[in-house]
Design a protein around this motif. Structure first.
Motif, PDB file in Angstrom:
ATOM      1  N   ILE A 128       0.535  -1.256   0.122  1.00 10.45           N
ATOM      2  CA  ILE A 128       0.201   0.004  -0.148  1.00 10.45           C
ATOM      3  C   ILE A 128       1.053   1.340   0.376  1.00 10.45           C
ATOM      4  O   ILE A 128       0.484   2.397  -0.520  1.00 10.45           O
ATOM      5  N   ALA A 129       1.921   1.174   0.969  1.00  9.63           N
ATOM      6  CA  ALA A 129       2.958   2.627   0.729  1.00  9.63           C
ATOM      7  C   ALA A 129       2.944   2.776  -0.447  1.00  9.63           C
ATOM      8  O   ALA A 129       3.955   4.046  -0.908  1.00  9.63           O
ATOM      9  N   VAL A 130       3.895   1.392  -1.322  1.00  7.43           N
ATOM     10  CA  VAL A 130       4.539   2.092  -2.512  1.00  7.43           C
ATOM     11  C   VAL A 130       3.484   2.079  -3.534  1.00  7.43           C
ATOM     12  O   VAL A 130       3.670   2.816  -4.481  1.00  7.43           O
ATOM     13  N   CYS A 131       2.455   2.067  -3.525  1.00 12.83           N
ATOM     14  CA  CYS A 131       1.289   2.693  -4.328  1.00 12.83           C
ATOM     15  C   CYS A 131       0.567   4.009  -4.922  1.00 12.83           C
ATOM     16  O   CYS A 131      -0.094   5.386  -4.833  1.00 12.83           O
ATOM     17  N   SER A 132       1.691   5.117  -3.293  1.00 11.87           N
ATOM     18  CA  SER A 132       1.717   6.346  -3.195  1.00 11.87           C
ATOM     19  C   SER A 132       2.247   6.953  -4.314  1.00 11.87           C
ATOM     20  O   SER A 132       2.166   7.759  -4.825  1.00 11.87           O
ATOM     21  N   GLY A 133       3.564   6.173  -4.884  1.00 12.64           N
ATOM     22  CA  GLY A 133       4.204   6.090  -6.067  1.00 12.64           C
ATOM     23  C   GLY A 133       3.057   6.896  -7.691  1.00 12.64           C
ATOM     24  O   GLY A 133       3.844   7.538  -8.321  1.00 12.64           O
ATOM     25  N   TYR A 180       9.053   8.981   0.826  1.00 14.72           N
ATOM     26  CA  TYR A 180       8.369   8.829   1.290  1.00 14.72           C
ATOM     27  C   TYR A 180       7.449   7.208   1.284  1.00 14.72           C
ATOM     28  O   TYR A 180       7.863   6.856   2.199  1.00 14.72           O
ATOM     29  N   GLY A 181       6.644   6.862   0.948  1.00 12.12           N
ATOM     30  CA  GLY A 181       6.158   5.581   0.396  1.00 12.12           C
ATOM     31  C   GLY A 181       7.193   4.535   0.184  1.00 12.12           C
ATOM     32  O   GLY A 181       6.785   3.825   1.141  1.00 12.12           O
ATOM     33  N   LEU A 182       7.878   5.114  -0.903  1.00 15.82           N
ATOM     34  CA  LEU A 182       8.940   4.135  -1.011  1.00 15.82           C
ATOM     35  C   LEU A 182      10.068   3.429   0.863  1.00 15.82           C
ATOM     36  O   LEU A 182      10.133   2.267   0.709  1.00 15.82           O
ATOM     37  N   VAL A 183      10.481   3.930   1.365  1.00 11.79           N
ATOM     38  CA  VAL A 183      11.300   4.846   2.166  1.00 11.79           C
ATOM     39  C   VAL A 183       9.926   3.969   3.047  1.00 11.79           C
ATOM     40  O   VAL A 183      10.670   2.656   4.624  1.00 11.79           O
ATOM     41  N   ILE A 184       8.719   3.747   3.270  1.00 11.07           N
ATOM     42  CA  ILE A 184       7.907   3.725   4.212  1.00 11.07           C
ATOM     43  C   ILE A 184       8.064   1.708   4.321  1.00 11.07           C
ATOM     44  O   ILE A 184       8.229   0.841   4.932  1.00 11.07           O
ATOM     45  N   SER A 185       7.833   1.421   3.064  1.00 14.90           N
ATOM     46  CA  SER A 185       8.322   0.127   2.452  1.00 14.90           C
ATOM     47  C   SER A 185       9.442  -0.686   2.481  1.00 14.90           C
ATOM     48  O   SER A 185       9.163  -1.827   3.427  1.00 14.90           O
ATOM     49  N   ILE A 186      10.597  -0.060   2.574  1.00 16.28           N
ATOM     50  CA  ILE A 186      11.225  -0.396   2.368  1.00 16.28           C
ATOM     51  C   ILE A 186      11.732  -0.797   4.198  1.00 16.28           C
ATOM     52  O   ILE A 186      12.043  -1.716   4.344  1.00 16.28           O
TER      53      ILE A 186
END
Length: 83
Positions: A16-21, A66-72
């Motif tokens: 879901i966090a990556v979907c912010s891209g 930010y979404g990528l960092v949260i997913s990592i």
């Protein structure tokens, strides 16, 4: 069982966090299109238009990062999963 449930929740949250891209990509495309349209209408203001457009693109890109960092973090440095 509890450990597996935490890993499952973290994987879903990372997806879901990556979907912010998606939103940042749409926003950057829209800004680039409107910037090109504005330069076409007023070529003498090209410098101001491009600098404003680049600032907006940087702000939009930060959401995707930010979404990528949260997913990592959720996948590799998960604070809830102790292995």
């Amino acid at each position: 069982m509890e450990q597996a449930l935490m890993v499952l929740g973290s994987a879903i949250g990372a997806g879901i966090a990556v979907c912010s891209g998606i939103g940042s990509g749409i926003g950057q495309g829209y800004a680039a299109g409107k910037g090109a349209e504005a330069v076409g209408n007023q070529p003498e203001a090209k410098g101001d238009i491009i600098s404003t457009m680049l600032l907006g693109a940087a702000v939009a890109e930060s959401t995707g990062i930010y979404g990528l960092v949260i997913s990592i973090i959720l996948l590799f440095a998960n604070p809830w999963v102790h292995m």
